[in-house]
Design an enzyme around this catalytic site. Structure first.
Site, PDB file in Angstrom:
ATOM      1  CE1 TYR A 153      53.015 -27.316  33.315  1.00  0.00           C
ATOM      2  CE2 TYR A 153      53.120 -29.145  32.612  1.00  0.00           C
ATOM      3  CZ  TYR A 153      52.533 -28.378  33.164  1.00  0.00           C
ATOM      4  OH  TYR A 153      51.042 -28.647  33.608  1.00  0.00           O
ATOM      5  CD  GLU A 241      49.934 -26.852  35.617  1.00  0.00           C
ATOM      6  OE1 GLU A 241      48.678 -25.880  35.970  1.00  0.00           O
ATOM      7  OE2 GLU A 241      49.481 -26.787  33.862  1.00  0.00           O
TER       8      GLU A 241
END
Ligand code: GDP
Ligand code: MN
Length: 440
Positions: A153, A241
């Site tokens: 991530y 993101e």
């Protein structure tokens, strides 16, 4: 319902920042049902990324099942990934109201792409981040699928507590990042960046290492992180993101998903990006509000809130929640508002059939109380309000004109008004300079 603007990193930071239960509830409600800022679909974000040297898969975008089929053939890939384009995350685990499960599908057969796209386009996809009824899918992305050997991530965002950009990463990607933050906070890594100095190679390398990239993959990941950061700055993003930020068995670091949020204040110098704004997921009422430079946020209660400033809006929602009520929406007037906008605001608020009462909570500053009062009286006169109106005005010109205006107006139209109760003494309105309830 509009689509959510929630992204995982944003939620994560907000969860850390918000202490008040009520504020958290209000904030969550707001975030889950509104979209006030420019958001791009994944395919648009990925185009920006690939134009700036960030590694993404080859892809096409399709509006129809047939186009999706043709795109799949044209890609000529070993395997294809078909992805519904909505602004919310969690698509992989979402469900369509066509019955199809999953907003992300892998297949080797282009014909299957056509069949799946038929069950996606025109249907609603509900995920953990959308309203219950889901969000309508208008487009799908048809991309070359790559094998993923590891999912990490990565996010870059503006963080108030760091007074600038921060990298947030975790070697445990692909999944809900809040769950990782809750169960394994030691697996969340942060790297504060000095916006004037830019990202240092040592920082990118350290993040790459924390994400678990080793050997030649580490420098490749660091290079991608640096390019993502430079893109973040260049396009005035508030958040980039990538989940998953993955690696392939062939030794490539690839951004498999992308979500970018932008700073609205930068619109003047990011014209090309803002021109891409996809308003199809907005509620029509939000677009209508935007025309008058008003910010409308739809919620699911029955009390319409008419406020100025986001802070007061949140506080007003808190007060309503605290007293067992639920806001139906809120409309933020912003600064420099004119009487005509106040009138439009009322029109918008009363157009919502859920609204059973209107609460006006204004702190007059640049927007003085007289302007608001004039707008309210015009609205009362012309819109024939059918629901009770509770007004609280405080600040500039509160005594001078506004009070007299409203009072006079309400007295003039007595035949429409069942009762006027002055100086509402409710606990949370007790400090009102003017507080009254008009009952129609
Ligand atoms: P989200 O569910 O909305 O976050 O959508 P993503 O784009 O992140 O896709 C969901 C999941 O599908 C990812 O976490 C991956 O596990 C998987 N996925 C997406 N693209 C590919 C791909 O090209 N190859 C493989 N093997 N899996 C993929
Ligand atoms: Mn994802």
């Amino acid at each position: 319902m509009a689509s959510p603007a929630v992204t995982q990193a944003g939620k994560l930071l907000r969860a850390l920042a918000l202490r008040s239960r009520f504020l958290a509830a209000a904030s969550q409600a707001v975030q889950l049902t509104s979209r006030r800022w420019l958001n791009l679909q994944e395919y648009q974000s990925k185009k920006l990324m690939s134009d700036n040297g960030v590694k993404v898969q080859r892809f096409f975008v399709a509006d129809t099942a047939n186009e999706a089929l043709e795109a799949a053939k044209k890609l000529n890939a070993k395997e294809i990934v078909l992805k519904a384009q909505i602004l919310a995350g969690g698509r992989g685990k979402g469900v369509f109201n066509s019955g199809l499960k999953g907003g992300v599908h892998l297949t080797k057969d282009p014909n299957v792409v056509g069949q799946l796209a038929k069950q996606m386009i025109g249907y609603n996809l509900a995920t953990k981040q959308t309203p219950k009824e889901g969000v309508k899918v208008n487009k799908v992305m048809v991309a070359e699928a790559l094998d993923i050997s590891r999912e990490t991530y990565l996010a870059i965002l503006m963080d108030r507590s760091c007074n600038g950009p921060v990298l947030v990463g975790s070697p445990q990607g692909g999944v809900d990042i809040e769950e990782v933050a809750a169960s394994n906070p030691e697996l969340i890594f942060k790297e504060q960046i000095d916006i004037f100095e830019g990202i240092k190679d040592s920082q990118a390398q350290r993040m790459a290492e924390n994400l678990g990239f080793v050997g030649p993959l580490k420098s490749q990941a660091a290079d991608q992180i640096t390019k993502l950061y430079n893109l973040f700055l260049k396009i005035d993003a508030t958040q980039v993101e990538v989940n998953p930020f993955g690696e392939t068995p062939e030794g490539q670091v690839v951004c498999f998903d992308a979500k970018i949020n932008f700073d609205d204040n930068a619109e003047f110098r990011q014209k090309d990006i803002f021109a891409m704004d996809d308003k199809s997921e907005n509620e029509p009422i939000e677009n209508e509000a935007a025309k008058y430079d008003l910010k409308y946020i739809g919620l699911d209660g029955n009390i319409a809130c008419f406020v100025n400033g986001a802070g007061l809006a949140m506080a007003t929602c808190d007060i309503i929640f605290l007293n067992g009520g639920k806001p139906a929406n809120f409309l933020d007037l912003g600064g420099g508002v004119k009487e005509a906008q106040v009138y439009q605001a009322f029109k918008l608020l009363t157009a919502d059939p859920k609204v059973e009462a209107i609460l006006v909570n204004i702190f007059g500053g640049i927007v003085n109380c007289a302007i608001i009062a004039n707008g309210i009286t015009k609205a009362c006169r012309e819109l024939e309000l059918k629901v009770p109106l509770v007004v609280r005005l405080e600040g500039t010109f509160v005594r001078q004109e506004s009070y007299m205006h409203i009072k006079q107006e309400t007295e003039n139209s007595k035949e429409h008004i069942a009762g006027i109760q002055e100086n509402v003494t409710h606990q949370n309105l007790s400090k009102c300079a003017i507080g009254f309830v008009l009952c129609y």
